[in-house]
Design a protein around this motif. Sequence first.
Motif, PDB file in Angstrom:
ATOM      1  N   ALA A   1      -9.228   4.219  -5.544  1.00  0.00           N
ATOM      2  CA  ALA A   1      -9.728   4.820  -4.297  1.00  0.00           C
ATOM      3  C   ALA A   1      -8.859   6.010  -3.892  1.00  0.00           C
ATOM      4  O   ALA A   1      -9.381   7.062  -3.492  1.00  0.00           O
ATOM      5  CB  ALA A   1      -9.748   3.769  -3.190  1.00  0.00           C
TER       6      ALA A   1
ATOM      7  N   GLU B   1       2.540   7.031  -3.144  1.00  0.00           N
ATOM      8  CA  GLU B   1       2.388   5.804  -3.936  1.00  0.00           C
ATOM      9  C   GLU B   1       3.746   5.092  -3.974  1.00  0.00           C
ATOM     10  O   GLU B   1       4.754   5.704  -4.299  1.00  0.00           O
ATOM     11  CB  GLU B   1       1.896   6.143  -5.346  1.00  0.00           C
ATOM     12  CG  GLU B   1       1.955   5.009  -6.357  1.00  0.00           C
ATOM     13  CD  GLU B   1       1.259   3.713  -5.913  1.00  0.00           C
ATOM     14  OE1 GLU B   1       0.068   3.753  -5.578  1.00  0.00           O
ATOM     15  OE2 GLU B   1       1.950   2.661  -5.905  1.00  0.00           O
ATOM     16  N   ARG B   2       3.729   3.810  -3.634  1.00  0.00           N
ATOM     17  CA  ARG B   2       5.002   3.067  -3.575  1.00  0.00           C
ATOM     18  C   ARG B   2       5.590   2.836  -4.966  1.00  0.00           C
ATOM     19  O   ARG B   2       6.803   2.672  -5.104  1.00  0.00           O
ATOM     20  CB  ARG B   2       4.813   1.734  -2.852  1.00  0.00           C
ATOM     21  CG  ARG B   2       3.901   0.800  -3.584  1.00  0.00           C
ATOM     22  CD  ARG B   2       3.565  -0.430  -2.774  1.00  0.00           C
ATOM     23  NE  ARG B   2       4.679  -1.367  -2.766  1.00  0.00           N
ATOM     24  CZ  ARG B   2       4.603  -2.598  -2.252  1.00  0.00           C
ATOM     25  NH1 ARG B   2       3.473  -3.004  -1.687  1.00  0.00           N
ATOM     26  NH2 ARG B   2       5.623  -3.396  -2.287  1.00  0.00           N
TER      27      ARG B   2
ATOM     28  N   GLY C   1     -17.926  -3.739 -13.368  1.00  0.00           N
ATOM     29  CA  GLY C   1     -17.637  -2.337 -13.020  1.00  0.00           C
ATOM     30  C   GLY C   1     -18.012  -2.011 -11.584  1.00  0.00           C
ATOM     31  O   GLY C   1     -17.869  -0.872 -11.137  1.00  0.00           O
ATOM     32  N   PHE C   2     -18.490  -3.018 -10.845  1.00  0.00           N
ATOM     33  CA  PHE C   2     -18.987  -2.775  -9.484  1.00  0.00           C
ATOM     34  C   PHE C   2     -17.857  -2.604  -8.477  1.00  0.00           C
ATOM     35  O   PHE C   2     -18.024  -1.904  -7.482  1.00  0.00           O
ATOM     36  CB  PHE C   2     -19.913  -3.929  -9.061  1.00  0.00           C
ATOM     37  CG  PHE C   2     -21.077  -4.100 -10.004  1.00  0.00           C
ATOM     38  CD1 PHE C   2     -22.140  -3.214  -9.972  1.00  0.00           C
ATOM     39  CD2 PHE C   2     -21.086  -5.106 -10.950  1.00  0.00           C
ATOM     40  CE1 PHE C   2     -23.209  -3.348 -10.856  1.00  0.00           C
ATOM     41  CE2 PHE C   2     -22.138  -5.255 -11.838  1.00  0.00           C
ATOM     42  CZ  PHE C   2     -23.205  -4.370 -11.796  1.00  0.00           C
TER      43      PHE C   2
ATOM     44  N   ALA D   1     -14.432   1.455  -4.941  1.00  0.00           N
ATOM     45  CA  ALA D   1     -13.259   2.291  -4.676  1.00  0.00           C
ATOM     46  C   ALA D   1     -13.619   3.776  -4.839  1.00  0.00           C
ATOM     47  O   ALA D   1     -13.240   4.621  -4.007  1.00  0.00           O
ATOM     48  CB  ALA D   1     -12.120   1.902  -5.618  1.00  0.00           C
TER      49      ALA D   1
END
Length: 409
Positions: free
Chosen positions: A11, A30-31, A388-389, A394
């Motif tokens: 996402a 980003e951590r 893949g849903f 995302a």
Amino acid sequence: MKVAVIGGGAAGLMAAYAAASGGATVTLFERNEKCGKKIYITGKGRCNVTNDCEPSEYLRHVVRGGKFLTSSVYSFSPRDLMDMLERGGLKLKTERGNRVFPVSDKASDVTKCLENYCKNAGVHFKFNERILKLDILNSTMRGIITENDEFYFDKVIICTGGLSYPSTGSTGDGYRFAEQAGHGIVSPVPSLCGVNLCGNYYKPMQGLALKNVAIKIFRCGKKTDELFGEMQFTHFGASGPIILTASALICREPADDIKLELDFKPALSFEQLEARLLRDFKENQNRDISNCLKALLPLSAIEPLLSRCNIQQTKKVNSVTKSERSALLTNLKNFDMLFSSLRGFEEAVVTSGGVSLKEINPKTMESKLVKGLYFCGEVLDCDAFTGGFNLQIAFSTGYAAGCAAAKTD
Ligand SMILES: Cc1cc2nc3c(=O)[nH]c(=O)nc-3n(C[C@H](O)[C@H](O)[C@H](O)COP(=O)(O)OP(=O)(O)OC[C@H]3O[C@@H](n4cnc5c(N)ncnc54)[C@H](O)[C@@H]3O)c2cc1C
């Protein structure tokens, strides 16, 4: 327009790219030391990146949040995602059930492709930076606070994921940000996971994979679903495709209300199975019942079945009573799995629950409570079946949020 994206998963990467290509100055926080730690393990390392189907079909595979997702999935569909990835040089292939994978079978290639899009659009990455708090003034976003610093941003997009596989960095931080902003949280629970079973009757079946069986789901005594396909018994209970699907259907219900029954022979009606059993009995009158059942059942399932029916394994077929035969039939068709609970977040493919959809604009993913604050991906109270849903949730919500956040009000 200065936009912060919190979280570099599916996402976050999509939201960052969409916002940057819409003209915003974007920083992705980003951590971890790199993006896409969860993408890396998707599809057993191959990444089932989406499902090649029309939005209307796609939405049938969403378990919760389908109505909310309609707008974003039509605006950025599986086809749009596939075109984007292929334009970015990632060759794709479609397998059974319309599942789409990179031709390379490498999940890391999906992350690389998305990162390239971000870099080309001018996204700035900040790694090893964990956001702790939002800076909100008068119901408007002002910025974010990290472990070491404060940053000012006009818009903030939260893409921190849910609680499943916490070792990838998804530890539910987004729920705390949402609560700080006044949002309701639907209690997160594990979904798409195995089930723990009571007792130890299933232990002899550990490792047994069953094909063409059915799982019947009962809620408060009423049969609500029947799933056909494959499953397996494990050291804790059961897992495999139809068990994962079942977990998605029952994860929000109290465990005490749920009963799972296994039908070993769904292709045969009660009457057909009885006829088959009578024929087998006739042909094997002087043999042990456990031997006679070998033609009907895998070896490791015979002992648990007989013990459930209170029949000795060594009992001769010709001395099996009518009521014992009837118990056998019942257990072959309606074998109570003795459901106990779902496995934990450590093993759940997705989190069900999260930021309540009531206070989020489904077209833009913007909070209705705080201006300039957006939520997308698994942090939202949306989840879908395997195939893949979930990644597409995302991507579609990330795209909607990124496009909207880049706009000047
Ligand atoms: C084993 C497994 C296999 C799967 N396979 C598939 C599949 O094949 N197909 C499919 O469609 N779906 C699959 N899924 C589900 C899918 O991976 C997720 O639904 C999807 O990746 C969610 O994306 P996201 O970006 O919302 O969240 P995440 O991928 O969880 O990303 C969140 C990111 O935010 C970062 N973060 C969190 N808190 C902070 C903070 N405070 N500050 C900074 N950064 C933070 C995290 O480190 C992480 O990188 C699978 C999931 C698992 C666990």
